[in-house]
Scaffold this motif. Structure first.
Motif, mmCIF file in Angstrom:
data_model
loop_
_atom_site.group_PDB
_atom_site.id
_atom_site.type_symbol
_atom_site.label_atom_id
_atom_site.label_comp_id
_atom_site.label_asym_id
_atom_site.label_seq_id
_atom_site.Cartn_x
_atom_site.Cartn_y
_atom_site.Cartn_z
ATOM 1 N N LEU A 40 1.138 -1.195 -0.118
ATOM 2 C CA LEU A 40 -0.388 0.019 0.148
ATOM 3 C C LEU A 40 1.121 1.376 0.002
ATOM 4 O O LEU A 40 0.716 1.942 -0.450
ATOM 5 C CB LEU A 40 -1.143 -0.005 1.746
ATOM 6 N N GLN A 41 2.008 1.414 0.826
ATOM 7 C CA GLN A 41 2.513 2.231 0.422
ATOM 8 C C GLN A 41 3.800 2.461 -0.559
ATOM 9 O O GLN A 41 3.195 4.065 -1.042
ATOM 10 C CB GLN A 41 3.892 1.891 2.101
ATOM 11 N N GLN A 42 3.108 1.387 -0.917
ATOM 12 C CA GLN A 42 4.524 1.466 -2.914
ATOM 13 C C GLN A 42 3.278 2.108 -3.908
ATOM 14 O O GLN A 42 3.428 2.952 -4.680
ATOM 15 C CB GLN A 42 4.974 0.082 -3.214
ATOM 16 N N LEU A 43 1.855 1.793 -3.752
ATOM 17 C CA LEU A 43 0.987 2.447 -5.157
ATOM 18 C C LEU A 43 0.560 3.858 -4.265
ATOM 19 O O LEU A 43 0.345 5.306 -4.477
ATOM 20 C CB LEU A 43 -0.452 1.780 -3.971
ATOM 21 N N LEU A 91 -7.758 8.159 -2.119
ATOM 22 C CA LEU A 91 -6.888 6.840 -1.993
ATOM 23 C C LEU A 91 -7.547 6.135 -3.201
ATOM 24 O O LEU A 91 -6.847 5.277 -2.948
ATOM 25 C CB LEU A 91 -7.467 6.856 -0.816
ATOM 26 N N ALA A 92 -8.393 6.504 -3.465
ATOM 27 C CA ALA A 92 -8.873 5.216 -4.442
ATOM 28 C C ALA A 92 -8.544 5.653 -5.045
ATOM 29 O O ALA A 92 -8.069 4.411 -6.509
ATOM 30 C CB ALA A 92 -10.611 6.395 -4.882
ATOM 31 N N ARG A 93 -7.908 6.214 -6.353
ATOM 32 C CA ARG A 93 -7.201 6.576 -7.621
ATOM 33 C C ARG A 93 -5.771 5.542 -7.416
ATOM 34 O O ARG A 93 -4.796 4.937 -8.070
ATOM 35 C CB ARG A 93 -6.196 7.622 -7.899
ATOM 36 N N ALA A 94 -5.186 5.745 -5.624
ATOM 37 C CA ALA A 94 -4.043 4.479 -5.448
ATOM 38 C C ALA A 94 -3.742 3.488 -5.527
ATOM 39 O O ALA A 94 -2.996 2.747 -6.092
ATOM 40 C CB ALA A 94 -3.648 5.413 -3.831
ATOM 41 N N LEU A 95 -5.164 3.003 -5.101
ATOM 42 C CA LEU A 95 -6.012 1.754 -5.143
ATOM 43 C C LEU A 95 -6.219 0.780 -6.584
ATOM 44 O O LEU A 95 -6.956 0.118 -6.114
ATOM 45 C CB LEU A 95 -6.892 1.748 -3.976
#
Length: 116
Positions: A40-43, A91-95
């Motif tokens: 998650l940190q990498q995303l 957060l949605a964009r990162a996920l």
């Protein structure tokens, strides 16, 4: 009143004694959580989002129950940078590469399964 507290404490002690997490299962679970956090940190880094990932709830305290487990993972955003932003959208964009279920609320949250 004191008797009720004694009974309550005894019930808690009895229940805790029945819930035993083996060292092996505990370590495996901690490794899975650490892996999800690192991923998650990498995303977030890839999406250029300034945030920190942390674990809370029973997983954060190490008091989870085997075979009935979930982890509460929080993403803390930089207030200075994102005070006027929609944090849920960030957060949605990162996920986007994960299969997540978005749950709407005062702050949206996301459910997902990783490694079972």
């Amino acid at each position: 009143m004191a008797t009720n507290k004694l009974v309550y404490n005894q019930v808690l002690t009895d229940v805790r004694a029945t819930i035993v997490i083996s060292t092996k299962i505990y370590q495996q679970t901690e490794q899975k959580i650490a892996g999800v956090i690192a991923e998650l940190q990498q995303l977030l880094k890839k999406a250029k989002v300034d945030a920190i990932v942390c674990v809370a709830g029973s997983a954060g305290k190490g008091t989870y129950i085997p075979d009935d487990f979930d982890a509460d993972i929080f993403v803390r955003f930089s207030y200075a940078r994102y005070k006027d932003s929609d944090l849920s959208e960030l957060l949605a964009r990162a996920l986007t590469s994960w299969k997540v279920k978005r749950i709407h609320g005062s702050r949206d949250y996301f459910q997902f399964k990783k490694e079972g």
